[in-house]
Design a protein around this motif. Structure first.
Motif, PDB file in Angstrom:
ATOM      1  N   LEU A  57    -100.740  44.662  19.148  1.00 22.47           N
ATOM      2  CA  LEU A  57     -99.765  45.611  18.620  1.00 22.47           C
ATOM      3  C   LEU A  57     -98.359  45.017  18.677  1.00 22.47           C
ATOM      4  CD1 LEU A  57    -100.954  48.931  20.315  1.00 22.47           C
ATOM      5  CD2 LEU A  57    -101.553  48.046  18.056  1.00 22.47           C
ATOM      6  N   PRO A  58     -97.513  45.323  17.693  1.00 20.92           N
ATOM      7  CA  PRO A  58     -96.143  44.768  17.673  1.00 20.92           C
ATOM      8  C   PRO A  58     -95.197  45.560  18.575  1.00 20.92           C
ATOM      9  CG  PRO A  58     -96.492  46.096  15.719  1.00 20.92           C
ATOM     10  CD  PRO A  58     -97.811  46.108  16.473  1.00 20.92           C
ATOM     11  N   THR A  59     -95.590  45.751  19.828  1.00 26.71           N
ATOM     12  CA  THR A  59     -94.805  46.569  20.755  1.00 26.71           C
ATOM     13  C   THR A  59     -93.401  46.009  20.956  1.00 26.71           C
ATOM     14  OG1 THR A  59     -96.880  47.071  21.891  1.00 26.71           O
ATOM     15  CG2 THR A  59     -94.851  47.653  23.020  1.00 26.71           C
ATOM     16  N   ALA A  67     -89.323  50.291  12.189  1.00 26.46           N
ATOM     17  CA  ALA A  67     -89.248  49.576  10.913  1.00 26.46           C
ATOM     18  C   ALA A  67     -89.784  48.154  11.026  1.00 26.46           C
ATOM     19  CB  ALA A  67     -87.808  49.571  10.399  1.00 26.46           C
ATOM     20  N   GLU A  68     -89.353  47.420  12.053  1.00 28.96           N
ATOM     21  CA  GLU A  68     -89.799  46.036  12.210  1.00 28.96           C
ATOM     22  C   GLU A  68     -91.293  45.976  12.513  1.00 28.96           C
ATOM     23  OE1 GLU A  68     -88.883  42.044  14.941  1.00 28.96           O
ATOM     24  OE2 GLU A  68     -87.556  43.800  15.057  1.00 28.96           O
ATOM     25  N   ALA A  69     -91.787  46.918  13.288  1.00 30.26           N
ATOM     26  CA  ALA A  69     -93.218  46.951  13.610  1.00 30.26           C
ATOM     27  C   ALA A  69     -94.054  47.152  12.352  1.00 30.26           C
ATOM     28  CB  ALA A  69     -93.499  48.059  14.616  1.00 30.26           C
ATOM     29  N   ARG A  70     -93.590  48.009  11.446  1.00 33.17           N
ATOM     30  CA  ARG A  70     -94.328  48.233  10.186  1.00 33.17           C
ATOM     31  C   ARG A  70     -94.280  46.998   9.299  1.00 33.17           C
ATOM     32  NH1 ARG A  70     -91.833  53.322  10.428  1.00 33.17           N
ATOM     33  NH2 ARG A  70     -90.294  52.601   8.902  1.00 33.17           N
ATOM     34  N   ASN A 119     -99.509  53.446  10.115  1.00 32.66           N
ATOM     35  CA  ASN A 119     -99.138  54.670   9.410  1.00 32.66           C
ATOM     36  C   ASN A 119     -98.279  55.521  10.352  1.00 32.66           C
ATOM     37  OD1 ASN A 119     -99.080  56.880   7.742  1.00 32.66           O
ATOM     38  ND2 ASN A 119    -101.265  56.883   7.322  1.00 32.66           N
ATOM     39  N   ILE A 120     -97.016  55.138  10.465  1.00 35.57           N
ATOM     40  CA  ILE A 120     -96.176  55.768  11.479  1.00 35.57           C
ATOM     41  C   ILE A 120     -94.788  56.043  10.924  1.00 35.57           C
ATOM     42  CG2 ILE A 120     -95.507  53.516  12.430  1.00 35.57           C
ATOM     43  CD1 ILE A 120     -95.583  54.859  15.219  1.00 35.57           C
ATOM     44  N   ARG A 121     -94.322  57.245  11.170  1.00 38.17           N
ATOM     45  CA  ARG A 121     -92.985  57.652  10.740  1.00 38.17           C
ATOM     46  C   ARG A 121     -92.137  57.992  11.961  1.00 38.17           C
ATOM     47  NH1 ARG A 121     -94.132  62.578   6.903  1.00 38.17           N
ATOM     48  NH2 ARG A 121     -95.518  63.048   8.644  1.00 38.17           N
ATOM     49  N   TYR A 122     -90.836  57.962  11.752  1.00 40.01           N
ATOM     50  CA  TYR A 122     -89.904  58.190  12.848  1.00 40.01           C
ATOM     51  C   TYR A 122     -88.854  59.196  12.418  1.00 40.01           C
ATOM     52  CZ  TYR A 122     -86.192  57.204  16.259  1.00 40.01           C
ATOM     53  OH  TYR A 122     -85.223  57.301  17.232  1.00 40.01           O
ATOM     54  N   THR A 123     -88.567  60.160  13.281  1.00 35.31           N
ATOM     55  CA  THR A 123     -87.500  61.103  13.014  1.00 35.31           C
ATOM     56  C   THR A 123     -86.884  61.534  14.341  1.00 35.31           C
ATOM     57  OG1 THR A 123     -86.899  63.125  11.804  1.00 35.31           O
ATOM     58  CG2 THR A 123     -88.939  63.185  13.091  1.00 35.31           C
TER      59      THR A 123
END
Length: 499
Positions: free
Chosen positions: A275-277, A75-78, A85-89
């Motif tokens: 990148l916000p790694t 969430a913070e990275a987005r 364009n990244i989702r998490y589950t």
């Protein structure tokens, strides 16, 4: 029960590549997988990143997430990079959350090989079905999975996915596993290491001692080596392999492997620029915030950082000798004293040791830390390490030389690279591995000589330059990544849906 994956969003555009990524539930694999996900997303590839429920809970708890069930690690990275364009589950591995996976390590890994594939199959099948039902999405799907997983080939074939194998360790370890059948035929694995044998017949490997072979290949219980054999039989069906290593550091091994399969060295992926790694929760341990304030009070290159990683165990008597060796050396040190580091049920540190350290003000002990931030400190002049690959590449990236005490898995092979091939480290004990006669005076002497060695420090500086050049805009790792993500080969472009 397999949870329903999140529905496609408007951000996931029609006819674009989409990577389904499922990380192995171990710290050394999570870190590079997260970085690869961010890098793919930064190149316009849609990503769905999947963690196991028990890892999600540990990540949430270690970062103090108030609502663990709803904690989105990206969430913070987005927020920092809205174009990602990244989702998490998450999905269950089929076992109760309370099951002790650490204490049942071999049994659990066998479960992941034999039983978990059915859960992955159901998850991916539902995901693909939902995509087909959504006329506005239609992705070109990739399956990006860890090389040591047993299921990618079958699932990729069943659902017509591009099968991308991600190897999170050096090419040398990959090659040893890939050619283990040859060593087995010659009787060199499994090996009880009572007699050292030189192996000089493997493609792309000039020579290697039997003592430096990845320990899983010597697993006489059969569980881990059987799992690894299954994985490497399947990796031969991958469309291509990404390796978390540097082309200039392992050129001969990579060239030899390319004769069998397409492979691309893209490492160290954790240090991809822009990148916000740091904004993504990756550590399954709570990190102490004491380290850098303490390091700021120390002089340039004066501190030895000590950590044996997130999994390995060391005999209690040896840890006692290391502890007093550190004290006798006269060197300032920062030691990550993780619960469970010592084999057995006792305390990691000798009785009364912490009081001695506090009185001397020469040491700081923490249960866990942000390792990159520590290694980047100008005060850190060396790293006493178990030679896990993440720790190794992080140390090389920061130009910090290493004292090596490998324990298991890939660590003896990594030690060979660090000490024998690249010269950026020394052995804690003569012979490279554990020592039958651990002695605090010898340890103290080794630490003192190491911390004053210009030779190993100069080598670490040279390798740091090599590694950083590889990740620069025109560097080898960046070029390899762009070649894979933007192929100009018409046939591959059509197959992979890349432009």
């Amino acid at each position: 029960m397999v949870p329903t994956p999140p529905p496609p969003t408007a951000a996931l555009r029609r006819n674009i590549p989409h990577a389904i990524m499922i990380s192995l539930p171990y710290q050394g694999h999570i870190n590079p997988f997260v970085s690869l996900a961010l890098k793919l997303a930064s190149r316009g590839i849609a990503v769905t990143f999947v963690h196991l429920d028990h890892i999600h809970r540990r990540l949430s708890e270690s970062h103090g997430a108030a609502a663990a069930a709803d904690h989105d690690i990206f969430a913070e990275a987005r927020q920092l990079s809205p174009e990602l364009n990244i989702r998490y589950t998450t999905i269950s591995d089929g076992l109760p959350l309370e099951y002790d996976r650490d204490q049942n390590g071999h049994t659990y890994f066998k479960y992941l090989v034999e039983d978990f594939p059915e859960i992955v199959d159901k998850f991916v099948g539902k995901f693909i079905a939902d995509d087909v039902a959504d006329s506005d999405s239609r992705f070109i799907h990739f399956l990006v999975a860890d090389t040591v997983c047993s299921w990618p080939a079958a699932i990729a074939e069943k659902y017509n996915l591009v099968n991308v194998s991600f190897w999170t360790e050096p090419a040398l370890v990959f090659s040893l596993c890939y050619h283990s059948d040859i060593m087995r035929q010659k009787g060199h694995v499994p090996n009880d290491n009572t007699t050292e044998v030189e192996i000089n017949y493997l493609p792309g490997i000039k020579k290697i001692s039997s003592r430096d072979i990845i320990t899983i290949l010597n697993d006489r219980e059969g569980i881990l080596v059987d799992c690894l054999t299954i994985a490497f039989n399947n990796v031969r069906k991958a469309d291509f392999i990404l390796l978390n290593t540097v082309e200039e550091l392992e050129p001969e091994t990579l060239t030899a492997l390319s004769k069998y399969q397409l492979n691309y060295a893209i490492g160290p992926i954790n240090f991809s620029k822009g990148l916000p790694t740091a904004a993504v929760s990756k550590s399954i341990w709570s990190e102490s915030d004491l380290c850098n304030h303490w390091l700021d009070s120390k002089s340039l290159g004066s501190v030895l950082y000590v950590s044996f990683g997130s999994v390995v165990q060391i005999p209690q008597h040896e840890l006692d000798e290391i502890a007093y060796g550190l004290l006798l050396s006269g060197v300032d040190f920062l030691w990550v004293v993780r619960a469970g580091t010592a084999s057995g049920d006792g305390d990691v540190l000798p009785e009364g040791y912490e009081e001695k350290i506090r009185d001397s003000d020469r040491g700081l002990m923490v249960p866990w830390c942000n390792q990159i931030r520590v290694l980047e400190s100008p005060a850190v002049g060396g790293f006493l390490t178990h030679c896990g690959w993440n720790s190794t590449v992080e140390s090389m990236w920061c130009g910090v030389p290493m004292i090596c005490r490998p324990v298991a898995n890939d660590q003896p092979t990594n030690r060979k690279l660090v000490v024998d091939d690249w010269g950026v480290g020394v052995n804690l004990y003569d012979g490279g591995g554990s020592s039958p006669s651990v002695d605090r005076e010898r340890i103290a002497d080794k630490i003192r000589r190491f911390m004053n060695s210009d030779k190993v420090r100069d080598a670490a500086s040279r390798v740091k330059e090599t590694v950083r050049n590889a990740m620069a805009i025109e560097g080898s790792s960046e070029r390899n990544f762009e070649r894979r993500c933007a192929s100009k080969d018409p046939e591959r472009k059509e197959k992979y849906g890349l432009s």
